[in-house]
Motif scaffolding. Structure first.
Motif, short mmCIF file in Angstrom:
data_model
loop_
_atom_site.label_atom_id
_atom_site.label_comp_id
_atom_site.label_asym_id
_atom_site.label_seq_id
_atom_site.Cartn_x
_atom_site.Cartn_y
_atom_site.Cartn_z
N GLY A 92 40.00 66.56 40.27
CA GLY A 92 40.68 66.86 41.12
C GLY A 92 40.65 66.05 42.44
N GLU A 93 38.77 65.48 42.43
CA GLU A 93 38.32 64.53 43.49
C GLU A 93 38.59 62.97 42.95
N ILE A 94 38.79 62.29 44.20
CA ILE A 94 38.49 60.68 44.08
C ILE A 94 37.70 60.50 44.65
N TYR A 95 37.15 58.83 43.87
CA TYR A 95 35.82 58.50 43.60
C TYR A 95 36.06 56.64 43.46
N LEU A 96 35.50 56.12 44.47
CA LEU A 96 35.74 54.46 44.57
C LEU A 96 34.74 54.05 42.98
N ASN A 97 35.46 53.19 42.58
CA ASN A 97 34.58 52.46 41.10
C ASN A 97 33.64 51.21 41.62
N GLU A 98 35.01 50.23 42.07
CA GLU A 98 34.12 49.52 41.85
C GLU A 98 35.51 47.79 42.48
N ILE A 99 35.50 46.78 43.04
CA ILE A 99 36.57 45.69 43.99
C ILE A 99 35.85 44.62 43.38
N ASN A 100 37.11 44.19 43.07
CA ASN A 100 37.09 42.81 41.61
C ASN A 100 37.67 42.20 42.86
N THR A 101 36.78 40.64 43.34
CA THR A 101 37.60 39.98 44.72
C THR A 101 38.57 38.73 44.01
N PHE A 102 38.78 38.24 42.72
CA PHE A 102 39.44 37.42 42.30
C PHE A 102 40.11 38.46 41.20
N PRO A 103 41.09 39.31 41.00
CA PRO A 103 41.04 39.64 39.65
C PRO A 103 41.56 38.65 38.71
N GLY A 104 41.57 39.46 37.43
CA GLY A 104 42.69 38.55 36.12
C GLY A 104 43.93 38.64 36.24
N MET A 105 44.27 37.56 36.05
CA MET A 105 45.90 37.17 35.86
C MET A 105 45.96 36.25 34.48
N THR A 106 45.76 37.44 33.48
CA THR A 106 46.31 37.03 32.64
C THR A 106 47.78 38.20 31.82
N SER A 107 48.14 37.39 31.34
CA SER A 107 49.38 38.25 30.46
C SER A 107 49.66 39.78 30.97
N ILE A 108 48.34 40.49 30.52
CA ILE A 108 48.05 42.02 30.64
C ILE A 108 47.60 42.01 31.29
N SER A 109 47.71 40.96 32.33
CA SER A 109 46.20 41.84 33.63
C SER A 109 46.88 42.89 34.62
N MET A 110 46.31 43.42 35.66
CA MET A 110 47.33 44.58 36.75
C MET A 110 47.46 44.25 37.92
N PHE A 111 46.90 43.22 38.48
CA PHE A 111 47.22 42.82 40.04
C PHE A 111 48.70 42.14 39.69
N PRO A 112 48.92 41.36 39.47
CA PRO A 112 50.46 40.31 39.27
C PRO A 112 51.15 41.57 39.13
N LYS A 113 51.25 42.85 38.13
CA LYS A 113 52.02 43.81 38.32
C LYS A 113 52.01 44.89 39.27
N MET A 114 50.95 45.23 39.90
CA MET A 114 51.30 45.90 41.30
C MET A 114 51.58 44.87 41.92
N LEU A 115 51.22 43.90 42.03
CA LEU A 115 51.44 43.00 43.54
C LEU A 115 53.17 43.73 43.75
N GLU A 116 53.84 42.82 42.09
CA GLU A 116 55.53 42.56 42.36
C GLU A 116 55.90 43.87 42.44
N ASN A 117 55.33 45.14 42.00
CA ASN A 117 55.99 46.02 41.81
C ASN A 117 56.12 46.73 43.36
N THR A 118 55.72 45.81 44.35
CA THR A 118 55.88 46.22 45.76
C THR A 118 57.64 45.31 46.22
#
Length: 329
Positions: A286-312
């Motif tokens: 039930g607790e939220i913990y910040l794990n880490e920051i990726n300043t230039f995340p992966g942009m491959t076909s399975i990478s999350m960043f572009p998918k999450m951005l486009e989900n907005t």
């Protein structure tokens, strides 16, 4: 209409070289959708030599020198995961030569690339994160203290090379007898080593990005490991990975989502980031913990960043278009 040249630098010679090439292809495809822009992809090796279509080239200030031409570079996208792309080194060069580029400036890159430095900032900002200790190659440390921390952490820790990306030099340790060996292994990759209590729970990620003069945070995505393996380099990028990704995590309360988005934005601003980052969380008991920051995340076909951005609702090509055209007028 004369198109503006966008230099995409990939590779770098680190353990993430091949992933960088895949990310660069995605970025090139997205830039190609923008009629005002002409993408040029160059590959960097471990000695910082640049090649274009297999031929050696050089970047001299704002000019790319090839065997046959010298195109003026209007904008740079440093798609290098790990050093020297996320460490601040390339950013310093680009800033000295007044070349506009995508991603955080050198200071934010340097702060976030070292996991120990990042944890110090989390603690300073009062952001909840996993209990941790650290050692440095040049300083003596008491192995007994590390083993005591291991015991306090329910005999379950991660030992991480501090200045590496994508889980390189990262070891899951559940036996006290393995601690010294894994510390020495991690020191082969980095001068600083983080020892962090293992958190059991959900792995969540948020895309944070700037657009239209505002800072945005996506709804959390989720990484699901069906075989209960650590989400290591193999799990992230192998075609045989059993890990699943959800662009939008389910069964989160509105309060949990809002809290993660607020923490992500706070970290983005205070750690001096710019344009984009992927910020990773754990939800444990039930607790939220910040794990880490990726300043230039992966942009491959399975990478999350572009998918999450486009989900907005924002197209990734439109995200790039705003940044590039705004800074190259």
């Amino acid at each position: 209409m004369e198109r503006k040249n966008v230099l995409i630098i990939c590779g770098g010679g680190s353990s993430e070289h091949e992933v960088s090439l895949r990310s660069a292809q995605y970025i090139k495809d997205q830039v190609s959708l923008i009629k005002e822009l002409n993408p040029i992809v160059v590959e960097m090796d471990k000695d910082a030599n640049l090649t274009l279509n297999g031929n050696k080239v050089s970047l001299n200030g704002q000019i790319l020198e090839t065997a046959t031409e010298r195109p003026y570079i209007n904008y740079v996208i440093p798609v290098i995961h790990g050093p020297p792309g996320e460490t601040g080194e390339i950013q310093c060069y680009l800033e000295m030569h007044k070349l506009p580029y995508l991603g955080p400036r050198h200071e934010g890159s340097s702060i976030c690339f070292n996991k120990v430095t990042t944890k110090l900032w989390f603690d300073l900002l009062g952001i909840n994160n996993a209990p941790w200790k650290a050692i440095h190659r040049g300083l003596p440390f008491e192995l007994s203290e590390i083993k005591e921390f291991f015991k306090e952490s329910n005999n379950d820790v991660f030992i991480k090379a501090a200045s590496q990306g994508s889980s390189v030099g990262c070891y899951h340790v559940t036996k006290s007898s393995e601690i010294e060996t894994k510390l020495n292994e991690a020191l082969k990759y980095s001068d600083d080593v983080l020892i962090e209590k293992t958190l059991k729970g959900r792995e969540l990620e948020i895309a944070v990005f700037e657009q239209d003069g505002n800072l945005h945070a996506s709804r959390p995505g989720e990484i699901i490991n069906d075989d209960d393996k650590f989400y290591d380099y193999q799990q992230k990028y192998s075609d045989d990975s059993h890990a699943k990704t959800l662009v939008e995590a389910q069964d989160l309360t509105s309060e949990q989502i809002a809290k993660m988005q607020n923490i992500a934005k706070t970290a983005f601003k205070c750690l001096k980031l710019r344009h984009l980052s992927r910020i990773d969380f754990f939800l444990s008991d039930g607790e939220i913990y910040l794990n880490e920051i990726n300043t230039f995340p992966g942009m491959t076909s399975i990478s999350m960043f572009p998918k999450m951005l486009e989900n907005t609702g924002l197209k990734f090509s439109d995200f790039l278009k705003e940044k590039i055209l705004k800074e190259t007028r």
